[in-house]
Design a protein around this motif. Sequence first.
Motif, PDB file in Angstrom:
ATOM      1  N   GLU A  44       1.584 -27.112  13.329  1.00 28.91           N
ATOM      2  CA  GLU A  44       1.058 -27.671  12.081  1.00 28.91           C
ATOM      3  C   GLU A  44       0.146 -28.871  12.353  1.00 28.91           C
ATOM      4  OE1 GLU A  44       4.569 -25.248  11.029  1.00 28.91           O
ATOM      5  OE2 GLU A  44       4.130 -26.743  12.573  1.00 28.91           O
ATOM      6  N   ASP A  45       0.488 -29.671  13.340  1.00 33.33           N
ATOM      7  CA  ASP A  45      -0.357 -30.808  13.711  1.00 33.33           C
ATOM      8  C   ASP A  45      -1.715 -30.325  14.229  1.00 33.33           C
ATOM      9  OD1 ASP A  45       1.815 -32.512  13.125  1.00 33.33           O
ATOM     10  OD2 ASP A  45       2.555 -32.375  15.183  1.00 33.33           O
ATOM     11  N   LEU A  46      -1.674 -29.291  15.073  1.00 33.30           N
ATOM     12  CA  LEU A  46      -2.915 -28.739  15.609  1.00 33.30           C
ATOM     13  C   LEU A  46      -3.805 -28.211  14.490  1.00 33.30           C
ATOM     14  CD1 LEU A  46      -4.640 -27.912  18.043  1.00 33.30           C
ATOM     15  CD2 LEU A  46      -3.337 -25.764  18.134  1.00 33.30           C
ATOM     16  N   HIS A  47      -3.208 -27.512  13.530  1.00 35.47           N
ATOM     17  CA  HIS A  47      -3.973 -26.992  12.388  1.00 35.47           C
ATOM     18  C   HIS A  47      -4.661 -28.127  11.640  1.00 35.47           C
ATOM     19  CE1 HIS A  47      -1.441 -23.041  12.037  1.00 35.47           C
ATOM     20  NE2 HIS A  47      -2.205 -23.070  13.110  1.00 35.47           N
ATOM     21  N   ALA A  48      -3.956 -29.226  11.426  1.00 33.69           N
ATOM     22  CA  ALA A  48      -4.521 -30.354  10.678  1.00 33.69           C
ATOM     23  C   ALA A  48      -5.683 -30.985  11.440  1.00 33.69           C
ATOM     24  CB  ALA A  48      -3.435 -31.386  10.390  1.00 33.69           C
ATOM     25  N   PHE A  49      -5.520 -31.186  12.751  1.00 30.43           N
ATOM     26  CA  PHE A  49      -6.583 -31.793  13.550  1.00 30.43           C
ATOM     27  C   PHE A  49      -7.853 -30.946  13.519  1.00 30.43           C
ATOM     28  CE2 PHE A  49      -3.216 -34.153  16.098  1.00 30.43           C
ATOM     29  CZ  PHE A  49      -3.638 -35.411  15.698  1.00 30.43           C
ATOM     30  N   ILE A  50      -7.691 -29.622  13.696  1.00 25.68           N
ATOM     31  CA  ILE A  50      -8.860 -28.740  13.754  1.00 25.68           C
ATOM     32  C   ILE A  50      -9.496 -28.594  12.380  1.00 25.68           C
ATOM     33  CG2 ILE A  50      -9.633 -26.395  14.232  1.00 25.68           C
ATOM     34  CD1 ILE A  50      -7.491 -26.214  16.397  1.00 25.68           C
ATOM     35  N   ALA A  51      -8.683 -28.421  11.356  1.00 22.86           N
ATOM     36  CA  ALA A  51      -9.221 -28.203  10.012  1.00 22.86           C
ATOM     37  C   ALA A  51     -10.022 -29.411   9.529  1.00 22.86           C
ATOM     38  CB  ALA A  51      -8.085 -27.896   9.040  1.00 22.86           C
ATOM     39  N   GLN A  52      -9.525 -30.615   9.777  1.00 22.79           N
ATOM     40  CA  GLN A  52     -10.260 -31.791   9.289  1.00 22.79           C
ATOM     41  C   GLN A  52     -11.591 -31.941  10.018  1.00 22.79           C
ATOM     42  OE1 GLN A  52     -10.922 -35.132  10.593  1.00 22.79           O
ATOM     43  NE2 GLN A  52     -10.390 -34.477  12.671  1.00 22.79           N
ATOM     44  N   ALA A  53     -11.633 -31.618  11.317  1.00 22.20           N
ATOM     45  CA  ALA A  53     -12.886 -31.733  12.063  1.00 22.20           C
ATOM     46  C   ALA A  53     -13.929 -30.745  11.548  1.00 22.20           C
ATOM     47  CB  ALA A  53     -12.628 -31.509  13.547  1.00 22.20           C
ATOM     48  N   LEU A  54     -13.493 -29.536  11.202  1.00 20.84           N
ATOM     49  CA  LEU A  54     -14.416 -28.531  10.684  1.00 20.84           C
ATOM     50  C   LEU A  54     -14.893 -28.886   9.278  1.00 20.84           C
ATOM     51  CD1 LEU A  54     -12.591 -25.306  11.935  1.00 20.84           C
ATOM     52  CD2 LEU A  54     -14.806 -26.158  12.732  1.00 20.84           C
ATOM     53  N   CYS A  55     -13.965 -29.292   8.424  1.00 20.89           N
ATOM     54  CA  CYS A  55     -14.324 -29.613   7.042  1.00 20.89           C
ATOM     55  C   CYS A  55     -15.187 -30.873   6.956  1.00 20.89           C
ATOM     56  CB  CYS A  55     -13.065 -29.794   6.190  1.00 20.89           C
ATOM     57  SG  CYS A  55     -12.113 -28.281   5.961  1.00 20.89           S
ATOM     58  N   LEU A  56     -15.055 -31.755   7.940  1.00 19.03           N
ATOM     59  CA  LEU A  56     -15.843 -32.995   7.928  1.00 19.03           C
ATOM     60  C   LEU A  56     -17.337 -32.698   7.935  1.00 19.03           C
ATOM     61  CD1 LEU A  56     -15.869 -36.104   8.112  1.00 19.03           C
ATOM     62  CD2 LEU A  56     -15.729 -35.878  10.605  1.00 19.03           C
ATOM     63  N   GLU A  57     -17.732 -31.610   8.617  1.00 17.55           N
ATOM     64  CA  GLU A  57     -19.149 -31.257   8.691  1.00 17.55           C
ATOM     65  C   GLU A  57     -19.764 -31.037   7.321  1.00 17.55           C
ATOM     66  OE1 GLU A  57     -19.275 -27.814  11.274  1.00 17.55           O
ATOM     67  OE2 GLU A  57     -20.181 -29.020  12.858  1.00 17.55           O
ATOM     68  N   GLY A  58     -18.976 -30.495   6.416  1.00 19.29           N
ATOM     69  CA  GLY A  58     -19.523 -30.145   5.103  1.00 19.29           C
ATOM     70  C   GLY A  58     -19.296 -31.183   4.028  1.00 19.29           C
ATOM     71  N   LYS A  59     -18.780 -32.353   4.378  1.00 16.01           N
ATOM     72  CA  LYS A  59     -18.476 -33.379   3.376  1.00 16.01           C
ATOM     73  C   LYS A  59     -19.543 -34.476   3.386  1.00 16.01           C
ATOM     74  CE  LYS A  59     -14.284 -31.754   2.368  1.00 16.01           C
ATOM     75  NZ  LYS A  59     -13.936 -31.206   1.040  1.00 16.01           N
ATOM     76  N   THR A  60     -19.919 -34.912   2.196  1.00 16.44           N
ATOM     77  CA  THR A  60     -20.788 -36.078   2.091  1.00 16.44           C
ATOM     78  C   THR A  60     -19.938 -37.342   2.169  1.00 16.44           C
ATOM     79  OG1 THR A  60     -20.643 -36.236  -0.315  1.00 16.44           O
ATOM     80  CG2 THR A  60     -22.348 -34.772   0.603  1.00 16.44           C
ATOM     81  N   THR A  61     -20.585 -38.451   2.400  1.00 16.37           N
ATOM     82  CA  THR A  61     -19.873 -39.730   2.454  1.00 16.37           C
ATOM     83  C   THR A  61     -19.181 -40.018   1.124  1.00 16.37           C
ATOM     84  OG1 THR A  61     -21.488 -40.569   4.042  1.00 16.37           O
ATOM     85  CG2 THR A  61     -20.127 -42.194   2.907  1.00 16.37           C
ATOM     86  N   MET A  62     -19.837 -39.683   0.031  1.00 18.47           N
ATOM     87  CA  MET A  62     -19.247 -39.924  -1.284  1.00 18.47           C
ATOM     88  C   MET A  62     -18.024 -39.051  -1.508  1.00 18.47           C
ATOM     89  SD  MET A  62     -19.531 -41.866  -3.904  1.00 18.47           S
ATOM     90  CE  MET A  62     -21.200 -42.486  -3.684  1.00 18.47           C
ATOM     91  N   GLU A  63     -18.092 -37.797  -1.082  1.00 14.81           N
ATOM     92  CA  GLU A  63     -16.943 -36.895  -1.229  1.00 14.81           C
ATOM     93  C   GLU A  63     -15.747 -37.405  -0.429  1.00 14.81           C
ATOM     94  OE1 GLU A  63     -18.964 -32.498  -2.008  1.00 14.81           O
ATOM     95  OE2 GLU A  63     -18.827 -33.282   0.040  1.00 14.81           O
ATOM     96  N   LEU A  64     -16.006 -37.910   0.750  1.00 15.14           N
ATOM     97  CA  LEU A  64     -14.917 -38.452   1.564  1.00 15.14           C
ATOM     98  C   LEU A  64     -14.315 -39.693   0.903  1.00 15.14           C
ATOM     99  CD1 LEU A  64     -16.582 -38.099   5.081  1.00 15.14           C
ATOM    100  CD2 LEU A  64     -14.651 -36.762   4.219  1.00 15.14           C
ATOM    101  N   ALA A  65     -15.151 -40.523   0.327  1.00 13.06           N
ATOM    102  CA  ALA A  65     -14.660 -41.736  -0.341  1.00 13.06           C
ATOM    103  C   ALA A  65     -13.816 -41.387  -1.562  1.00 13.06           C
ATOM    104  CB  ALA A  65     -15.829 -42.625  -0.732  1.00 13.06           C
ATOM    105  N   ASP A  66     -14.131 -40.281  -2.237  1.00 12.29           N
ATOM    106  CA  ASP A  66     -13.429 -39.908  -3.473  1.00 12.29           C
ATOM    107  C   ASP A  66     -12.149 -39.121  -3.224  1.00 12.29           C
ATOM    108  OD1 ASP A  66     -15.346 -41.149  -5.001  1.00 12.29           O
ATOM    109  OD2 ASP A  66     -16.529 -39.318  -5.335  1.00 12.29           O
ATOM    110  N   LEU A  67     -11.863 -38.765  -1.963  1.00 10.12           N
ATOM    111  CA  LEU A  67     -10.638 -38.009  -1.672  1.00 10.12           C
ATOM    112  C   LEU A  67      -9.405 -38.786  -2.122  1.00 10.12           C
ATOM    113  CD1 LEU A  67     -10.969 -36.436   1.904  1.00 10.12           C
ATOM    114  CD2 LEU A  67     -10.622 -35.231  -0.242  1.00 10.12           C
ATOM    115  N   GLN A  68      -8.476 -38.100  -2.766  1.00 11.35           N
ATOM    116  CA  GLN A  68      -7.225 -38.715  -3.204  1.00 11.35           C
ATOM    117  C   GLN A  68      -6.051 -38.036  -2.498  1.00 11.35           C
ATOM    118  OE1 GLN A  68      -7.106 -41.406  -5.301  1.00 11.35           O
ATOM    119  NE2 GLN A  68      -9.351 -41.342  -5.182  1.00 11.35           N
TER     120      GLN A  68
END
Length: 815
Positions: free
Chosen positions: A642-666
Amino acid sequence: MGVRGLQGFVRSSCPHICMVVNFKELAEHHRSRHPGGTPTIVVDAMCCLRYWYTPDSWICGGQWREYFSSLREFVKTFTAVGIKLVFFFDGMVEQSKRDEWVKRRLRNNREIAKIFHYIKSHREQPGRNMFFIPSGLAIFTQFALKALGQETLCSLQEADYEVASYGLQNNCLGILGEDTDYLIYDTCPYFSISELSLDSLDTIMLCREKLCQSLGLSLSDLPLLACLLGNDIIPEGMFESFRYKCLSSYTSVKENFDKKGNIILAVADHISKVLRLHQGEKKLEEMLPLGPNKALFYKGVASYLLPGQKSPWFFQKPKGVVTLDNQVLSMSSDPKSKQEAPVCTDPESKQEVPMCTDPESKQEVLLYTHPESKQEVPVYTDPESKQEVPMCTDPESKQEVPMYTDPEPKQEFPLCTHPESRQEVLLCTHPESKRKLPVGMDPEFNLEAPLCTNPEIKQEDLVNMGPEVKQQITMVPDPEILKVARAHHVQAESYLVYNVMSSGEVECSNSLEDAMDQALPSQAFVYRPVRQRVYSLLLGDSEGGASACPTVKEWFVYSGNPLRQPDLVRPLQMSIPGGTPSLKLLWLSQEAGLQAQRLDTLLACFDLSSSREELQVVESPFQALCCLLIYLFVQVDTLCLEDLHAFIAQALCLEGKTTMELADLQLDHVDPRAVQLGTLLVRGLTTLVLVNSACGFPWKTSDFMPWNLFDGKLFHQKYLQSEKGYTAEALVEQHRSWLTRFHALKSVVCKACMKENRPIVSRRHWRSHHSGRRGRQGSSDHRMSSGYSRSGQGQHWRDQGPGSRQYDPDQWRRY
């Protein structure tokens, strides 16, 4: 940081010292006075980190994309009004300030414990009043500023001295920081970063001339005042009784001032009305209760003297010129005191080094410059203690010149001559063995460091250093390699490499780690085997290998470490087909195919040579991430699928996120284990900076910068989702191409781990197989060992001891 009590005194008791100024107006005025010149502000970056870190979230490992945007906006604002910024970072901790560094680290430990207690109680991030800067912020800020095209420098000593020197010598507009030491240095104006409004470019200028008027002092008195009040060199308690004695005899106590304010006024009054009467006639120890702390006190005062500056509080001497070795001793008049102050001029650097004269012996004494702290200390025989001080003889004058004696541990530091180089090397007396050892010899292991005095290291730096010894004691024999390492260090292109090679001593500050949860090891131990192999690469030679390397002193913060002494860490031999390449080959050679050899060396530092084939098929920047994840999962047996899934998924999803989208994450809530996992990964990225620079930069630095690979809140979101059992499709937000890459990256990590006999299993598998084992304090039932450990390596984090310590502070080892 800075002079004790001075910040509060200036703000509350002497507000007229603080003047509102506007940088745009100051820049225009500067251009009118210096046509063709560029207004330049020298920035003490370490003081500005809190100001620059504007993202709301700081607990999850850092909002690096947001932080990069904040830095870009800061630079853009000053560039728009034609102001050039030059950034300085601390490159090392001076020995004279080590005690203060330790105090702050221990205090930070207590603050971090409170943070984790709050997270466990409230399941949310604490308020900004408990703010703690994300791990690795300083090192990654260096690379962010360089990526933004800014001149970024790393100091060869405490940065404040180099900042003040640079500002003075380059006619800078001023210094931007938050350190009252800048009120003491006689340099360009000092501006407050905490009061800066980026929208208007208004801030506060703290005027040292007005401070002197308020205290009845001259600029040359401020270093003496700073040391009597206490600073990073002089402990606050050293002159506590003296300060209260000054207060008791002070007749102008201000009722509207607080106690600390009146103490500062009383000490200043004593300097101006009592000490100044005997300035240049009596020794400071005859006027002040210095006791056994004379050398330290003189060192503190001299630490504020920038190149070419002299203090009237050091002894004057009769007119004359004396030659000592290759240095010319001459006279220089102090325009204020009308007395001639002796100085020593280095024939190569052309810089003047102050001297003092003992009125009893009439001997001229150089201000000794400590090779590590780069600070000057007058050295002479103590007439009160009658201690014998090692002497050296001037070949021309036939006079004996006493060498430096540290009065606190009663250790002598004479100089011995190296039989081959004929250069002088400091000796120290070990307090237990009573033997005199060359500096660098480990008295406990009886290992002798291959110390070298490097004659090529001079003062022709990008940073004009203060007076220092011409020969520098180092850990490596090759001056060419050391020069390259030094250049990378000063240009902020490497991390810890020059520290290892020059002094054999490194440090790492606090990380957000939960001391109560023993399921995850401290990053200090997880990455120690990597550092050990790097030490072998940097300090070893082709003949002796790691066994011939000296130990490295590590000041790394981890739970249970009281930091009373450094861990003495032995280098670890690497296994590379064909042998370990030389640094000259890795750093200087342009041969074809060298990048492949550099990459082989990097992987060997992580002990992942067997994973080269798997990593070759991974595209940038995920190659570096996979290398780090493989190492982490092999090294830390409490990480699961589960830890490995989280590390990989966040790195992949980061590519498609804008700075504003990251700031608005709750986030639903904050999990303490996820907080520490985020810290562990970021510290791994800083370790990659070390390894990549040590191996000759096989990877682009941008490949492992956190704003390209990691976002704290995004990782925390994926971690919570993975804990709930989200599918891979859900973790990558139903993005088809991301899903394909997710499975490919997961396969690379899992296959590489299986080669090391480390299966990565689901946490549910652990629950079914370890239901009878007791969980750790403060952790849920699944946070326990999988039972895996690397056999035969002797380097798994569970088996690591605390270096050379004779005690066992590692509470995480106890189950």
